[in-house]
Design a protein around this motif. Structure first.
Motif, PDB file in Angstrom:
ATOM      1  N   GLN A 123     -45.236  -2.378  -8.489  1.00  0.00           N
ATOM      2  CA  GLN A 123     -45.925  -1.563  -9.478  1.00  0.00           C
ATOM      3  C   GLN A 123     -47.363  -2.022  -9.702  1.00  0.00           C
ATOM      4  OE1 GLN A 123     -43.277  -3.521  -9.876  1.00  0.00           O
ATOM      5  NE2 GLN A 123     -42.892  -4.041 -12.017  1.00  0.00           N
ATOM      6  N   LEU A 124     -47.701  -3.251  -9.248  1.00  0.00           N
ATOM      7  CA  LEU A 124     -49.059  -3.761  -9.381  1.00  0.00           C
ATOM      8  C   LEU A 124     -49.855  -3.677  -8.086  1.00  0.00           C
ATOM      9  CD1 LEU A 124     -48.503  -6.939 -11.589  1.00  0.00           C
ATOM     10  CD2 LEU A 124     -49.091  -4.621 -12.302  1.00  0.00           C
ATOM     11  N   VAL A 125     -49.194  -3.281  -7.007  1.00  0.00           N
ATOM     12  CA  VAL A 125     -49.892  -3.141  -5.731  1.00  0.00           C
ATOM     13  C   VAL A 125     -50.946  -2.047  -5.842  1.00  0.00           C
ATOM     14  CG1 VAL A 125     -49.592  -2.384  -3.336  1.00  0.00           C
ATOM     15  CG2 VAL A 125     -48.035  -4.056  -4.319  1.00  0.00           C
ATOM     16  N   SER A 126     -52.080  -2.270  -5.241  1.00  0.00           N
ATOM     17  CA  SER A 126     -53.174  -1.301  -5.285  1.00  0.00           C
ATOM     18  C   SER A 126     -53.032  -0.285  -4.159  1.00  0.00           C
ATOM     19  CB  SER A 126     -54.521  -2.029  -5.162  1.00  0.00           C
ATOM     20  OG  SER A 126     -55.574  -1.103  -5.123  1.00  0.00           O
ATOM     21  N   VAL A 127     -53.084   0.985  -4.517  1.00  0.00           N
ATOM     22  CA  VAL A 127     -53.101   2.095  -3.562  1.00  0.00           C
ATOM     23  C   VAL A 127     -54.319   2.946  -3.887  1.00  0.00           C
ATOM     24  CG1 VAL A 127     -51.922   4.178  -2.789  1.00  0.00           C
ATOM     25  CG2 VAL A 127     -50.602   2.105  -3.232  1.00  0.00           C
ATOM     26  N   GLY A 128     -55.165   3.148  -2.920  1.00  0.00           N
ATOM     27  CA  GLY A 128     -56.390   3.901  -3.183  1.00  0.00           C
ATOM     28  C   GLY A 128     -57.285   3.194  -4.186  1.00  0.00           C
ATOM     29  N   GLY A 129     -57.219   1.865  -4.230  1.00  0.00           N
ATOM     30  CA  GLY A 129     -58.058   1.101  -5.144  1.00  0.00           C
ATOM     31  C   GLY A 129     -57.573   1.079  -6.577  1.00  0.00           C
ATOM     32  N   LYS A 130     -56.314   1.491  -6.813  1.00  0.00           N
ATOM     33  CA  LYS A 130     -55.785   1.570  -8.169  1.00  0.00           C
ATOM     34  C   LYS A 130     -54.335   1.100  -8.163  1.00  0.00           C
ATOM     35  CE  LYS A 130     -56.600   5.498 -10.025  1.00  0.00           C
ATOM     36  NZ  LYS A 130     -56.498   6.918 -10.453  1.00  0.00           N
ATOM     37  N   PRO A 131     -53.927   0.246  -9.113  1.00  0.00           N
ATOM     38  CA  PRO A 131     -52.529  -0.179  -9.161  1.00  0.00           C
ATOM     39  C   PRO A 131     -51.583   1.012  -9.309  1.00  0.00           C
ATOM     40  CG  PRO A 131     -53.883  -1.566 -10.567  1.00  0.00           C
ATOM     41  CD  PRO A 131     -54.755  -0.424 -10.133  1.00  0.00           C
ATOM     42  N   ILE A 132     -50.450   0.897  -8.645  1.00  0.00           N
ATOM     43  CA  ILE A 132     -49.487   1.990  -8.642  1.00  0.00           C
ATOM     44  C   ILE A 132     -49.096   2.395 -10.059  1.00  0.00           C
ATOM     45  CG2 ILE A 132     -47.074   2.513  -8.069  1.00  0.00           C
ATOM     46  CD1 ILE A 132     -47.527   0.964  -5.430  1.00  0.00           C
ATOM     47  N   VAL A 133     -48.877   1.425 -10.937  1.00  0.00           N
ATOM     48  CA  VAL A 133     -48.472   1.757 -12.305  1.00  0.00           C
ATOM     49  C   VAL A 133     -49.529   2.595 -13.014  1.00  0.00           C
ATOM     50  CG1 VAL A 133     -49.375  -0.382 -13.328  1.00  0.00           C
ATOM     51  CG2 VAL A 133     -47.489   0.831 -14.439  1.00  0.00           C
ATOM     52  N   CYS A 134     -50.794   2.380 -12.690  1.00  0.00           N
ATOM     53  CA  CYS A 134     -51.863   3.159 -13.324  1.00  0.00           C
ATOM     54  C   CYS A 134     -51.839   4.605 -12.858  1.00  0.00           C
ATOM     55  CB  CYS A 134     -53.221   2.515 -13.039  1.00  0.00           C
ATOM     56  SG  CYS A 134     -53.450   0.912 -13.855  1.00  0.00           S
ATOM     57  N   TRP A 135     -51.554   4.836 -11.581  1.00  0.00           N
ATOM     58  CA  TRP A 135     -51.416   6.207 -11.104  1.00  0.00           C
ATOM     59  C   TRP A 135     -50.369   6.957 -11.943  1.00  0.00           C
ATOM     60  CZ3 TRP A 135     -54.244   8.866  -7.556  1.00  0.00           C
ATOM     61  CH2 TRP A 135     -55.022   8.143  -6.644  1.00  0.00           C
ATOM     62  N   SER A 136     -49.226   6.299 -12.175  1.00  0.00           N
ATOM     63  CA  SER A 136     -48.142   6.966 -12.895  1.00  0.00           C
ATOM     64  C   SER A 136     -48.507   7.215 -14.350  1.00  0.00           C
ATOM     65  CB  SER A 136     -46.862   6.121 -12.804  1.00  0.00           C
ATOM     66  OG  SER A 136     -46.364   6.131 -11.482  1.00  0.00           O
ATOM     67  N   ILE A 137     -49.107   6.237 -15.002  1.00  0.00           N
ATOM     68  CA  ILE A 137     -49.512   6.426 -16.395  1.00  0.00           C
ATOM     69  C   ILE A 137     -50.515   7.570 -16.503  1.00  0.00           C
ATOM     70  CG2 ILE A 137     -50.739   5.381 -18.342  1.00  0.00           C
ATOM     71  CD1 ILE A 137     -49.551   2.681 -17.434  1.00  0.00           C
ATOM     72  N   GLU A 138     -51.473   7.608 -15.590  1.00  0.00           N
ATOM     73  CA  GLU A 138     -52.522   8.625 -15.651  1.00  0.00           C
ATOM     74  C   GLU A 138     -51.983  10.031 -15.443  1.00  0.00           C
ATOM     75  OE1 GLU A 138     -55.702   7.508 -13.049  1.00  0.00           O
ATOM     76  OE2 GLU A 138     -55.995   5.581 -14.072  1.00  0.00           O
ATOM     77  N   ALA A 139     -50.893  10.166 -14.685  1.00  0.00           N
ATOM     78  CA  ALA A 139     -50.303  11.497 -14.494  1.00  0.00           C
ATOM     79  C   ALA A 139     -49.894  12.092 -15.834  1.00  0.00           C
ATOM     80  CB  ALA A 139     -49.104  11.402 -13.557  1.00  0.00           C
ATOM     81  N   PHE A 140     -49.373  11.265 -16.737  1.00  0.00           N
ATOM     82  CA  PHE A 140     -48.956  11.753 -18.045  1.00  0.00           C
ATOM     83  C   PHE A 140     -50.115  11.775 -19.028  1.00  0.00           C
ATOM     84  CE2 PHE A 140     -45.175  10.186 -15.906  1.00  0.00           C
ATOM     85  CZ  PHE A 140     -44.320  11.266 -16.063  1.00  0.00           C
ATOM     86  N   GLU A 141     -51.081  10.897 -18.862  1.00  0.00           N
ATOM     87  CA  GLU A 141     -52.297  10.964 -19.676  1.00  0.00           C
ATOM     88  C   GLU A 141     -53.007  12.301 -19.470  1.00  0.00           C
ATOM     89  OE1 GLU A 141     -53.985   9.261 -21.892  1.00  0.00           O
ATOM     90  OE2 GLU A 141     -52.879   7.379 -22.016  1.00  0.00           O
ATOM     91  N   ARG A 142     -53.009  12.805 -18.264  1.00  0.00           N
ATOM     92  CA  ARG A 142     -53.728  14.052 -17.960  1.00  0.00           C
ATOM     93  C   ARG A 142     -53.043  15.280 -18.524  1.00  0.00           C
ATOM     94  NH1 ARG A 142     -54.377  11.803 -12.774  1.00  0.00           N
ATOM     95  NH2 ARG A 142     -52.759  13.136 -11.927  1.00  0.00           N
ATOM     96  N   ASN A 143     -51.738  15.188 -18.742  1.00  0.00           N
ATOM     97  CA  ASN A 143     -51.001  16.369 -19.187  1.00  0.00           C
ATOM     98  C   ASN A 143     -51.194  16.560 -20.680  1.00  0.00           C
ATOM     99  OD1 ASN A 143     -48.568  17.990 -20.152  1.00  0.00           O
ATOM    100  ND2 ASN A 143     -48.358  18.143 -17.938  1.00  0.00           N
ATOM    101  N   GLU A 144     -51.794  17.672 -21.072  1.00  0.00           N
ATOM    102  CA  GLU A 144     -52.166  17.878 -22.471  1.00  0.00           C
ATOM    103  C   GLU A 144     -50.977  18.035 -23.392  1.00  0.00           C
ATOM    104  OE1 GLU A 144     -53.028  22.605 -22.881  1.00  0.00           O
ATOM    105  OE2 GLU A 144     -54.476  21.463 -21.695  1.00  0.00           O
ATOM    106  N   ARG A 145     -49.793  18.316 -22.838  1.00  0.00           N
ATOM    107  CA  ARG A 145     -48.619  18.493 -23.698  1.00  0.00           C
ATOM    108  C   ARG A 145     -47.840  17.200 -23.907  1.00  0.00           C
ATOM    109  NH1 ARG A 145     -45.354  23.694 -21.970  1.00  0.00           N
ATOM    110  NH2 ARG A 145     -45.409  22.720 -19.924  1.00  0.00           N
ATOM    111  N   VAL A 146     -48.106  16.198 -23.114  1.00  0.00           N
ATOM    112  CA  VAL A 146     -47.483  14.888 -23.341  1.00  0.00           C
ATOM    113  C   VAL A 146     -48.214  14.223 -24.499  1.00  0.00           C
ATOM    114  CG1 VAL A 146     -47.077  12.592 -22.382  1.00  0.00           C
ATOM    115  CG2 VAL A 146     -46.703  14.627 -20.964  1.00  0.00           C
ATOM    116  N   SER A 147     -47.472  13.864 -25.547  1.00  0.00           N
ATOM    117  CA  SER A 147     -48.103  13.318 -26.745  1.00  0.00           C
ATOM    118  C   SER A 147     -48.139  11.793 -26.756  1.00  0.00           C
ATOM    119  CB  SER A 147     -47.376  13.815 -27.995  1.00  0.00           C
ATOM    120  OG  SER A 147     -45.992  13.463 -27.957  1.00  0.00           O
ATOM    121  N   ASP A 148     -47.154  11.154 -26.124  1.00  0.00           N
ATOM    122  CA  ASP A 148     -47.021   9.706 -26.226  1.00  0.00           C
ATOM    123  C   ASP A 148     -46.486   9.136 -24.906  1.00  0.00           C
ATOM    124  OD1 ASP A 148     -47.291   9.613 -29.336  1.00  0.00           O
ATOM    125  OD2 ASP A 148     -45.674  11.041 -28.952  1.00  0.00           O
ATOM    126  N   ILE A 149     -46.857   7.901 -24.630  1.00  0.00           N
ATOM    127  CA  ILE A 149     -46.388   7.202 -23.436  1.00  0.00           C
ATOM    128  C   ILE A 149     -45.866   5.834 -23.837  1.00  0.00           C
ATOM    129  CG2 ILE A 149     -47.011   6.253 -21.170  1.00  0.00           C
ATOM    130  CD1 ILE A 149     -49.266   8.331 -21.037  1.00  0.00           C
TER     131      ILE A 149
END
Length: 341
Positions: free
Chosen positions: A57-83
């Motif tokens: 989950q900390l490995v970098s893919v595309g210059g970004k840790p994998i866990v950050c990719w997943s968090i950002e997917a829900f950050e971008r969704n305007e209907r997701v209120s909390d993570i």
């Protein structure tokens, strides 16, 4: 947050059913939500099939840790209120640093996971209950090592919960699936299901909060309870609860072994050419793994006992569990107050 702080959703129209996951985002405006929509990102695995010294989950893919990719997917969704992010306590400090550096505004809490996936889900459900999440809240449980989930899949889960109490993202199998059994010491084919009815389970898997909590409560009394999938908990212990299938995608791969990294890098390169959140510049370990400090910390024996809510060493925690629960309750209440009624 009290249950009566929200009103039930208006029944969805046929055009907003679970099949809407395949529609273009521009085809219809997203429906506003009247209950919290909480994404639980599970990032607590040890990843023994990947590299025990480099948590994937900390490995970098595309210059970004994998866990950050997943968090950002829900950050971008305007209907997701909390993570909520569930982590391995051995790398909690690193994940907290990544989240603080990126400034993800929807991340409400980071909690410690357990030895198995179900333990991590149970920990998240307990923390949400302590925080006062209402029974009809929509909970999306996602594996952090599926970094490229599509927005249409997230929206499809949210919409499906307007009609049913559970949903799962899945991708139609292109191969014939064989169900097997052992007979006289040999594995043999027991059944060949029709291909149109076979799917590869992905995440997120979505549930009304009271549904998934009830399923886990029933499962906890079963000494043989060892599922690796939250949908199966509902299917096995609440057999009358229908689970909607939401369209997944081939790119929503689960990074399991090092052989998955080239494919992940290709998908990341495509994603970085699209508009969205800026990438996190710092990584946890270069292009292929965690750095020496993270690798050294990834030792459960060295982590020592920690408070499961605050993450501080158990004997040094500056915040009691009650204080942490009260803080999270206030955060969720404030988030709900900003949501449309």
């Amino acid at each position: 947050m009290p249950e009566n702080a929200t009103s039930p959703e208006t029944a969805s129209s046929a055009s907003a059913s679970a099949s809407s996951a395949s529609e273009s985002p521009a085809s219809a405006a997203p429906k506003p939500q009247t209950v919290p929509v909480v994404a639980v990102v599970l990032a607590a695995g040890f990843g023994t099939r990947f590299d025990p010294n480099n948590p994937k989950q900390l490995v970098s893919v595309g210059g970004k840790p994998i866990v950050c990719w997943s968090i950002e997917a829900f950050e971008r969704n305007e209907r997701v209120s909390d993570i909520i992010v569930v982590v391995n306590p051995a790398v909690r400090a690193t994940v907290e640093e990544l989240i603080e550096r990126a400034g993800y505004p929807k991340v409400r809490m980071i909690i410690n996971g357990g030895r198995e996936r179900v333990d991590s889900t149970a920990a998240a459900l307990g923390a949400l209950a302590d925080a006062g999440v209402p029974a009809r809240a929509k909970i999306l449980i996602h594996d952090a090592v599926r970094p490229f989930v599509e927005q249409s899949s997230i929206d499809g889960c949210i919409d499906a919960l307007d009609e049913l109490d559970a949903a799962t993202v899945a991708y139609a199998s292109t191969d014939t699936v064989l169900l097997t059994e052992f007979r006289d010491g040999r594995k043999v084919v027991r059944q060949v299901p029709d291909r149109p009815h076979t799917f590869r389970a992905q995440t997120p898997q979505a549930f009304r909060f009271d549904t998934i909590r009830r399923a886990y409560d029933l499962a906890s009394a079963d000494p043989g309870f060892h599922p690796t999938d939250d949908t199966r908990v509902v299917v096995d212990y609440l057999p009358d609860a229908a689970v909607a299938v939401v369209d997944g995608s081939e790119s929503n791969l689960k990074i399991t072994t090092m052989s998955d990294i080239p494919t992940a890098e290709r998908i990341a390169a495509e994603r970085l050419g699209r508009p969205g959140m800026p990438p996190v510049t710092a990584t946890a370990g270069g292009a292929t793994g965690a750095d020496d400090a993270v690798a050294a910390a990834f030792d459960p024996a060295a982590a020592g006992p920690v408070d499961p809510v605050t993450g501080a060493p158990a004997n040094l925690s500056h915040m009691t569990r009650e204080e942490a629960k009260a803080r999270m309750h206030a955060i969720f209440a404030e988030a709900a107050s900003r949501m449309g009624r």
